[in-house]
Structures are given as structure tokens and as C-alpha cells.
Design an enzyme around this catalytic site. Structure first.
Site, PDB file in Angstrom:
ATOM      1  N   SER A   1      27.361  30.240  25.455  1.00 14.81           N
ATOM      2  CA  SER A   1      27.293  31.411  26.344  1.00 14.81           C
ATOM      3  C   SER A   1      28.455  31.512  27.330  1.00 14.81           C
ATOM      4  O   SER A   1      28.471  32.430  28.141  1.00 14.81           O
ATOM      5  CB  SER A   1      25.976  31.384  27.119  1.00 14.81           C
ATOM      6  OG  SER A   1      25.973  30.283  28.005  1.00 14.81           O
TER       7      SER A   1
ATOM      8  N   TYR B   1      33.752  35.192  22.298  1.00 18.79           N
ATOM      9  CA  TYR B   1      32.312  35.267  22.606  1.00 18.79           C
ATOM     10  C   TYR B   1      31.786  36.684  22.337  1.00 18.79           C
ATOM     11  O   TYR B   1      30.783  36.872  21.654  1.00 18.79           O
ATOM     12  CB  TYR B   1      32.082  34.876  24.073  1.00 18.79           C
ATOM     13  CG  TYR B   1      30.682  35.176  24.573  1.00 18.79           C
ATOM     14  CD1 TYR B   1      29.643  34.286  24.354  1.00 18.79           C
ATOM     15  CD2 TYR B   1      30.402  36.364  25.270  1.00 18.79           C
ATOM     16  CE1 TYR B   1      28.350  34.567  24.812  1.00 18.79           C
ATOM     17  CE2 TYR B   1      29.121  36.649  25.725  1.00 18.79           C
ATOM     18  CZ  TYR B   1      28.107  35.741  25.494  1.00 18.79           C
ATOM     19  OH  TYR B   1      26.827  36.027  25.937  1.00 18.79           O
TER      20      TYR B   1
ATOM     21  N   LYS C   1      29.151  37.841  19.473  1.00 11.70           N
ATOM     22  CA  LYS C   1      27.878  38.467  19.874  1.00 11.70           C
ATOM     23  C   LYS C   1      27.728  39.852  19.235  1.00 11.70           C
ATOM     24  O   LYS C   1      26.626  40.306  18.957  1.00 11.70           O
ATOM     25  CB  LYS C   1      27.808  38.580  21.395  1.00 11.70           C
ATOM     26  CG  LYS C   1      27.396  37.287  22.080  1.00 11.70           C
ATOM     27  CD  LYS C   1      25.893  37.040  21.938  1.00 11.70           C
ATOM     28  CE  LYS C   1      25.430  35.873  22.778  1.00 11.70           C
ATOM     29  NZ  LYS C   1      23.982  35.648  22.692  1.00 11.70           N
TER      30      LYS C   1
ATOM     31  N   LEU D   1      17.542  33.073  22.449  1.00 11.92           N
ATOM     32  CA  LEU D   1      18.387  33.019  23.654  1.00 11.92           C
ATOM     33  C   LEU D   1      19.495  31.985  23.518  1.00 11.92           C
ATOM     34  O   LEU D   1      20.398  31.921  24.360  1.00 11.92           O
ATOM     35  CB  LEU D   1      17.524  32.678  24.883  1.00 11.92           C
ATOM     36  CG  LEU D   1      16.294  33.546  25.107  1.00 11.92           C
ATOM     37  CD1 LEU D   1      15.630  33.179  26.431  1.00 11.92           C
ATOM     38  CD2 LEU D   1      16.644  35.030  25.097  1.00 11.92           C
TER      39      LEU D   1
ATOM     40  N   GLY E   1      18.066  26.771  28.979  1.00 10.35           N
ATOM     41  CA  GLY E   1      19.015  27.549  29.782  1.00 10.35           C
ATOM     42  C   GLY E   1      18.298  28.349  30.859  1.00 10.35           C
ATOM     43  O   GLY E   1      17.077  28.283  31.020  1.00 10.35           O
ATOM     44  N   GLN E   2      19.104  29.116  31.608  1.00 10.29           N
ATOM     45  CA  GLN E   2      18.541  29.931  32.704  1.00 10.29           C
ATOM     46  C   GLN E   2      17.449  30.890  32.213  1.00 10.29           C
ATOM     47  O   GLN E   2      16.316  30.880  32.704  1.00 10.29           O
ATOM     48  CB  GLN E   2      19.651  30.753  33.365  1.00 10.29           C
ATOM     49  CG  GLN E   2      19.099  31.810  34.323  1.00 10.29           C
ATOM     50  CD  GLN E   2      20.138  32.812  34.801  1.00 10.29           C
ATOM     51  OE1 GLN E   2      20.620  32.675  35.910  1.00 10.29           O
ATOM     52  NE2 GLN E   2      20.485  33.802  33.994  1.00 10.29           N
ATOM     53  N   ASP E   3      17.783  31.729  31.230  1.00  8.90           N
ATOM     54  CA  ASP E   3      16.824  32.749  30.797  1.00  8.90           C
ATOM     55  C   ASP E   3      15.622  32.115  30.105  1.00  8.90           C
ATOM     56  O   ASP E   3      14.490  32.589  30.239  1.00  8.90           O
ATOM     57  CB  ASP E   3      17.493  33.732  29.808  1.00  8.90           C
ATOM     58  CG  ASP E   3      18.536  34.601  30.485  1.00  8.90           C
ATOM     59  OD1 ASP E   3      18.830  34.367  31.677  1.00  8.90           O
ATOM     60  OD2 ASP E   3      19.051  35.524  29.828  1.00  8.90           O
TER      61      ASP E   3
END
Ligand code: NAP
Ligand code: GDD
Length: 344
Positions: free
Chosen positions: A85, A150, A154, A81, A12-14
């Protein structure tokens, strides 16, 4: 001695930015990836680091897999991570979202507790947990009020991380991160949808950009700055929870205006509500339309974070400001669309 890290969600991005950050600091890196049919490594390839990572198979919903992974890789640090998402998707897939984002965190914490309780753990918590915000700005002491499956899942992930720290003494930290974006952001999220969509409209590959609620406000930072904060949390002698944010909030509408201007459009708004249109006054083209199906059953109207704890305790502060972030994303998508390079 070389330190070892395991990153879940490395595709993913992170994950991509954190992988580069840790490799630059000499870490031996394990990247946990789930089996997918498309090409998962495009972001890591774009950063030129794919060949330096040891990839290991991983699924958040599978305890045996997680346990063996922690046992075999023996990391010093785990950054969790991985998650489902997408906030909008969570309304359609609430049970899977809970399995991955809530129970998935417990699976990892259990594996750590059984294999090696000295492993340091980072949990990717989120400003979505503030939801219907009970204070402005939001900090570590603001009460939570999630507004999506979500956010609810979380919140469980957040509290189970706190609970394992308090119950078993794990070095487990929860980073409460506000929205962070980049040219590597997934195109389902609004910022990237806007920069990619406008670039495609500009080149004539797409007629209009369809968006949902433009009035919501977010605290948008640059993902490259936020991964440093994740790492800093795990370097502290004692684990704790921290907000990472810029302290500035902007509406989706403003993001669209700044991105459109960076792409060379002169945008003016006509009409109201669902009938509102974004017109390019030079060409007269209808560049932006509203699509009601993109509205969410419950919305988070305003997020803006107070990251002063991270500033004081970690020495962390965001470097990239909102206008530069939009310009960076707009320039990347403008170039990608013009030269036909792969987009993710
Ligand atoms: P992202 O680009 O959507 O990446 C999510 C990662 O999780 C991907 O690598 C994905 O794998 C993996 N994943 C999803 N479901 C999985 C499963 N069941 N098993 C194993 N891996 C799974 O998200 P991001 O923006 O990098 O965000 C990283 C984390 O921070 C997420 O947990 C997100 O919820 C949280 N967060 C993000 C922000 C933000 O603004 N970016 C803010 C606060 C918190 P595939 O590549 O196979 O899909
Ligand atoms: N995705 C999307 N697509 N969002 C839109 C659109 C659209 O066409 N039009 C308006 N929006 C609004 C959404 O209703 C939401 O209020 C806001 O834009 C931001 O949506 P996203 O970019 O999808 O992000 P998010 O804020 O819901 O969630 C992201 O940030 C969280 C941190 O606050 C994700 O990265 C989450 O994983 C993360 O936890």
C-alpha cells in the site's frame, strides 16, 4: 444466521477498524495474515478485539493458499484490503507491487469463482488511480490516469473486479477510496509521520521532522467512517463501484500547521522550495525541514472526491471533519510518546 466474513489485510489500519465494525454486528470473523517476523497484531490489540478473530495464514501471491483459504473458511463476504500500500515503495518494487495489487486480486476472484460464486467481494481500490486528475472533483465517471506503479497495479485490480462482475455475475464491488487516516495509520504515511514526528520533537526524542513535497493536496477522511461504506457496498442487492471521500482537500503543509498548533507549537515558515524551514517561533527551534529524497519520481498533485453516489445509494457520509481528524491523531501520538506506549 451468523454471517461469516474474511478480511485480508486485517493487520493494517483499515483491517483493524473493519474487524471491529463487523464484530459489533455479530459476524464470525476470519483474519487473513501473512507471516512476518515482527508483532502484526498491535492495532487489533489496541482496539481490544484480537481474541475474537480466527487468524488464517495468507499470502496474496500464492494461489493455492488463497484457494484453500476460501474453501476452508466458506465466507459470505470477502474484503480484500491486503496490498503493498506504500506509493513511494512501489517505484522501487514495481514488479512485486503488480504481483500483489494486480494479479493478487485475480487470484482471489478466481478462487471465489471456483469455490462459491455467491460470495460477496469488496476490492480496496483507490483515488491514486485518478493520479494526474482529469477533472475536479473526481467521481466514478472521471477517467483514470495513475502516476505510480502502485496506482497502475490498483487500476488493474479495479478493472478485473468489474470484469468478473460483468463476465461471471459475481457480487464484486470496487470502493474507490480517497485517503483515510486515523491514530492507527502506519507511520510511513505522511499524516501519521507528521503527528508522531511532531510529538517526538516536542518531547526532545527527535530534532526535526523531515518531509518531502508539502504542496500536494489530499482529501483526508477518518478510516473509521470509511469501513462502514465498505460494508454498505456489500449489503446492496447489486454490486457496483463507489467513491468514498469527504469532498474537502488540504495541502500537506496545512496538515503540518494544524497538527503543530494542536501540539502547542507556533509554526512559521522561512525560505522557499528545498530550503524551506518550519520554525517554532516561541523556542526558535527548526521543527520541519525538506528532504529532496522524499519527493516521488511522479507526483499526484491534487485529489478531491465527489462521494454523492455513495450518499444517494448507500446513505453514507463521513462524520469526522479534517480539523477533528488532525486533532485526534495529534492527541493520540502526543499521549503515546509521553507515556512511552508502543507505537505502530
Ligand atoms: P495498510 O495499513 O498498509 O495495510 C495493508 C495490509 O496488507 C496489511 O495487513 C499487510 O500485512 C497486508 N499485506 C501487504 N502485502 C501482503 C501480501 N503480499 N500478502 C498478504 N497480505 C499483505 O493499508 P490500509 O491503509 O489499511 O489500506 C487497506 C487497503 O486499502 C490497501 O489495499 C490500500 O492499498 C487501500 N487503500 C487505502 C487507502 C488509505 O488511505 N488508507 C485509500 C485507498 C485505498 P502486514 O501487516 O503483514 O504488512
Ligand atoms: N509518505 C510521505 N512521507 N509522503 C510525503 C512526505 C513524507 O515524508 N512528504 C510529503 N509527502 C506527500 C507525498 O508526496 C504524497 O503526495 C502525500 O504526501 C501523501 O503521501 P502518503 O501519506 O504516503 O499517501 P498517498 O496519498 O501517497 O497514498 C495513500 O493514499 C492512497 C489513496 O489516495 C496510501 O494509503 C495509498 O495506499 C492509498 O491508495
Amino acid at each position: 444466521m451468523t454471517r461469516r466474513a474474511l478480511i485480508t489485510g486485517i493487520t493494517g489500519q483499515d483491517g483493524a477498524y473493519l474487524a471491529r465494525f463487523l464484530l459489533d454486528r455479530g459476524y464470525e470473523l476470519f483474519g487473513a495474515v501473512r507471516r512476518v517476523s515482527s508483532q502484526p497484531f498491535l492495532r487489533l490489540r489496541e482496539l481490544g478485539i484480537e481474541q475474537h478473530i480466527r487468524f488464517v495464514p495468507f499470502e496474496l501471491c500464492e494461489f493455492g493458499n488463497l484457494f484453500r483459504l476460501v474453501e476452508e473458511t466458506q465466507p459470505d463476504e470477502i474484503y480484500n484490503l491486503a496490498s503493498q500500500s506504500f506509493v513511494h515503495t512501489s517505484f522501487g518494487q514495481p514488479i512485486y507491487t503488480a504481483e500483489a495489487n494486480a494479479v493478487g486480486v485475480t487470484r482471489l476472484l478466481e478462487a471465489i469463482r471456483m469455490v462459491n460464486p455467491r460470495i460477496r467481494f469488496y476490492q480496496a481500490s483507490t483515488s491514486e488511480m485518478f493520479g494526474k486528475a482529469q477533472a475536479v472533483p473526481q467521481s466514478e465517471v472521471t477517467p483514470f490516469y495513475p502516476r505510480s506503479p502502485y496506482g497502475v497495479a490498483k487500476l488493474y485490480g479495479h478493472w478485473i473486479t468489474v470484469n468478473y462482475r460483468e463476465s461471471y455475475g459475481l457480487h464484486a464491488s470496487s470502493g474507490i477510496l480517497f485517503n483515510h487516516e486515523s491514530p492507527l495509520r502506519g507511520m510511513e504515511f505522511v499524516t501519521r509521520k507528521v503527528t508522531l514526528g511532531l510529538a517526538r520533537v516536542k518531547c526532545g526524542f527527535q530534532e526535526t521532522l523531515e518531509l518531502g513535497n508539502l504542496d500536494v493536496q489530499r482529501d483526508w477522511g477518518f478510516a473509521g467512517d470509511y469501513v462502514e461504506g465498505m460494508w454498505l457496498m456489500l449489503q446492496r442487492p447489486a454490486a457496483s463501484d463507489m467513491v468514498l471521500a469527504t469532498g474537502r482537500t488540504e495541502s500537506v503543509k496545512t496538515f503540518v500547521e494544524v497538527a503543530a498548533s494542536a501540539m502547542g507549537f507556533t509554526l512559521a515558515w522561512e525560505g522557499q522550495g528545498l530550503k524551506m524551514l518550519g520554525i517554532d517561533t516561541r523556542s526558535g527551534r527548526r521543527v520541519v525541514r525538506i528532504d529532496q529524497s522524499l519527493y516521488r519520481p511522479a507526483e499526484v498533485d491534487l485529489l478531491v472526491g465527489d462521494a454523492s453516489k455513495a450518499g444517494t445509494e448507500l446513505g453514507w457520509k463521513p462524520r469526522v471533519q479534517f480539523p477533528d481528524l488532525v486533532a485526534m491523531m495529534a492527541a493520540a501520538d502526543d499521549r503515546r510518546v509521553r507515556d512511552g506506549s508502543v507505537v505502530f
